[in-house]
Design an enzyme around this catalytic site. Structure first.
Site, PDB file in Angstrom:
ATOM      1  N   PRO A  29      -8.821   1.175  12.127  1.00 54.16           N
ATOM      2  CA  PRO A  29      -7.996   0.080  11.597  1.00 54.16           C
ATOM      3  C   PRO A  29      -6.518   0.443  11.646  1.00 54.16           C
ATOM      4  O   PRO A  29      -6.129   1.544  11.255  1.00 54.16           O
ATOM      5  CB  PRO A  29      -8.491  -0.079  10.154  1.00 54.16           C
ATOM      6  CG  PRO A  29      -9.156   1.221   9.822  1.00 54.16           C
ATOM      7  CD  PRO A  29      -9.697   1.765  11.093  1.00 54.16           C
ATOM      8  N   CYS A  64      -2.754  -1.342  10.731  1.00 52.41           N
ATOM      9  CA  CYS A  64      -2.002  -2.475  10.189  1.00 52.41           C
ATOM     10  C   CYS A  64      -1.006  -2.992  11.226  1.00 52.41           C
ATOM     11  O   CYS A  64      -0.310  -2.219  11.875  1.00 52.41           O
ATOM     12  CB  CYS A  64      -1.267  -2.069   8.923  1.00 52.41           C
ATOM     13  SG  CYS A  64      -2.345  -1.810   7.509  1.00 52.41           S
ATOM     14  N   ALA A  86      -6.447  -2.976   7.574  1.00 53.84           N
ATOM     15  CA  ALA A  86      -6.613  -3.096   6.128  1.00 53.84           C
ATOM     16  C   ALA A  86      -6.355  -4.539   5.719  1.00 53.84           C
ATOM     17  O   ALA A  86      -5.246  -5.062   5.892  1.00 53.84           O
ATOM     18  CB  ALA A  86      -5.643  -2.159   5.405  1.00 53.84           C
ATOM     19  N   GLN A 122     -11.749  -3.718   7.564  1.00 49.48           N
ATOM     20  CA  GLN A 122     -11.518  -2.800   6.458  1.00 49.48           C
ATOM     21  C   GLN A 122     -11.002  -3.597   5.264  1.00 49.48           C
ATOM     22  O   GLN A 122      -9.932  -4.205   5.329  1.00 49.48           O
ATOM     23  CB  GLN A 122     -10.489  -1.738   6.866  1.00 49.48           C
ATOM     24  CG  GLN A 122     -10.254  -0.665   5.815  1.00 49.48           C
ATOM     25  CD  GLN A 122      -9.148   0.286   6.218  1.00 49.48           C
ATOM     26  OE1 GLN A 122      -7.984  -0.093   6.289  1.00 49.48           O
ATOM     27  NE2 GLN A 122      -9.509   1.532   6.496  1.00 49.48           N
ATOM     28  N   TYR A 128      -4.184   4.406  -1.338  1.00 49.13           N
ATOM     29  CA  TYR A 128      -4.334   3.062  -1.871  1.00 49.13           C
ATOM     30  C   TYR A 128      -5.253   3.087  -3.100  1.00 49.13           C
ATOM     31  O   TYR A 128      -5.674   4.146  -3.551  1.00 49.13           O
ATOM     32  CB  TYR A 128      -4.787   2.110  -0.761  1.00 49.13           C
ATOM     33  CG  TYR A 128      -3.749   2.042   0.350  1.00 49.13           C
ATOM     34  CD1 TYR A 128      -2.430   1.665   0.074  1.00 49.13           C
ATOM     35  CD2 TYR A 128      -4.054   2.412   1.650  1.00 49.13           C
ATOM     36  CE1 TYR A 128      -1.462   1.643   1.063  1.00 49.13           C
ATOM     37  CE2 TYR A 128      -3.092   2.391   2.655  1.00 49.13           C
ATOM     38  CZ  TYR A 128      -1.794   2.008   2.354  1.00 49.13           C
ATOM     39  OH  TYR A 128      -0.827   2.000   3.327  1.00 49.13           O
ATOM     40  N   ARG A 142     -13.978   4.661   4.027  1.00 44.73           N
ATOM     41  CA  ARG A 142     -12.948   5.555   4.561  1.00 44.73           C
ATOM     42  C   ARG A 142     -12.382   6.395   3.426  1.00 44.73           C
ATOM     43  O   ARG A 142     -11.961   5.878   2.395  1.00 44.73           O
ATOM     44  CB  ARG A 142     -11.820   4.784   5.242  1.00 44.73           C
ATOM     45  CG  ARG A 142     -10.766   5.725   5.832  1.00 44.73           C
ATOM     46  CD  ARG A 142      -9.805   5.048   6.783  1.00 44.73           C
ATOM     47  NE  ARG A 142      -9.835   5.721   8.089  1.00 44.73           N
ATOM     48  CZ  ARG A 142      -8.928   5.547   9.041  1.00 44.73           C
ATOM     49  NH1 ARG A 142      -7.922   4.713   8.863  1.00 44.73           N
ATOM     50  NH2 ARG A 142      -9.022   6.197  10.176  1.00 44.73           N
TER      51      ARG A 142
END
Length: 355
Positions: A23, A25, A57, A99, A181, A228
């Site tokens: 993934p 962004c 994401a 994701q 995150y 993840r």
């Protein structure tokens, strides 16, 4: 026989090879809705032979976005915009993944294209952020500590986003618990200073993630479920590979199928030592300790490098990122370099196939 180009079956879904798109962004959405850029960006990797194409994401609520330009799955308009993109991936032979993410204290930040760094002010489209504890990421706005009701709502948000993901056609769902995150913030003692059921012991710090694994598995029973992890905070006293392996084992017992192993992102004072394949050791350690399937990521740029780490038993698949951006046909090139006989070269490109 190339291991990299052997299939891998997860929960009844078969990836045609083990070279997948991580993934990445794009910071190019409008109100959480993916655009034509996302369609082109993701579909080209499937044409290029990827086994799984994992979309970026994607926020489970408006407040969960990293930036105002992040994609989302918190409403039906976003779901409907994802559907043709997912169809394009699948029509080209790859499994389509997404994701699901909540940025926590790293939400409401400027995109890297803006020329700014740090938190977006409310009068310029930003919003208040939340975290396990009221401790800011260096240079960002201070978050609000989440209460029990708000934690429950986040679990529901992940489940609802998973339902929309399946409705859009995604076959693989990844829960983002890495890169500093929200779920990583709960896991690490450097960001989680709570003294209730969500803080202190490893069991407590993992509680929110495991609740979300349960909720997403219930909401999407047929999807392949990935998690993840950042396997190290690269900082003293932080989250480490041993804890990662323990929580991966617990998540597997609750229905997670696969673990995508990265590292870092939690604190600004991290000290990362990079180099080709610098995170592969973390994947190998989690695989060995937890007896789970894992992917490796991090400066894996050559077909022979990817093949060798799989042959060594360090991982079960490879997630690449920047190399796919440099060459959206990375898998086709890798197959030629390894002499792998694959039957999914696009007929339009056969003239470019290496002998």
């Amino acid at each position: 026989m190339s291991i990299l180009f052997s299939p891998l079956t997860l929960r009844g879904l078969t990836a045609r090879n083990r070279l997948w798109v991580a993934p990445m962004c794009q910071y190019s959405a409008a109100d959480g809705i993916p655009q034509e850029w996302h369609h082109m960006h993701l579909a080209q990797f499937a044409s290029g032979g990827a086994g799984i194409v994992m979309a970026e994401a994607t926020a489970v609520s408006a407040e969960a976005r990293i930036s105002p330009e992040d994609t989302g799955l918190w409403n039906d308009a976003q779901r409907d915009a994802w559907a043709p993109i997912v169809a394009a991936i699948r029509e080209r032979g790859a499994l389509a993944g997404v994701q699901l993410a909540h940025a926590g204290r790293k939400a409401s930040t400027w995109s890297p294209f803006s020329g700014h760094r740090g938190s977006v002010p409310p009068d310029q489209g930003g919003w208040g952020t939340v975290a396990p504890s009221a401790v800011a990421y260096d240079g960002f706005a201070e978050p609000v500590e989440l209460g029990a009701a708000a934690i429950d709502a986040i679990v529901r948000d992940f489940a609802a986003a998973a339902v929309r993901a399946v409705q859009a056609g995604f076959q693989v769902i990844e829960i983002h618990a890495a890169h500093g995150y929200l779920l990583h913030q709960f896991l690490s003692p450097l960001s989680n200073l709570r003294s209730d059921d969500y803080g202190g012991s490893l069991e407590n710090r993992a509680r929110l993630l495991l609740r979300i694994v349960d909720a997403v598995r219930d909401a999407a029973p047929d999807a392949a479920l990935f998690v993840r992890f950042s396997a190290s905070d690269w900082a003293d006293g932080g989250w480490d590979v041993e804890e990662t392996a323990t929580v991966a084992r617990w998540a597997a017992e609750r229905g997670a199928d696969f673990f995508d192993i990265s590292s870092g992102g939690l604190v600004a004072h991290q000290r990362i030592v990079t180099g080709p394949g610098y995170q592969v050791g973390f994947a190998a350690e989690v695989r060995r300790r937890a007896d789970v399937l894992v992917s490796a990521v991090g400066q894996i740029t050559e077909a022979s490098q990817a093949e060798q780490l799989l042959a060594a038993g360090d991982a079960d698949a490879v997630m690449a990122a920047r190399e796919w951006l440099r060459d959206p046909h990375f898998a086709l090139r890798a197959a030629s370099e390894l002499g792998a006989d694959i039957d999914y070269w696009p007929k339009q490109y056969l003239r470019a196939r290496l002998a």
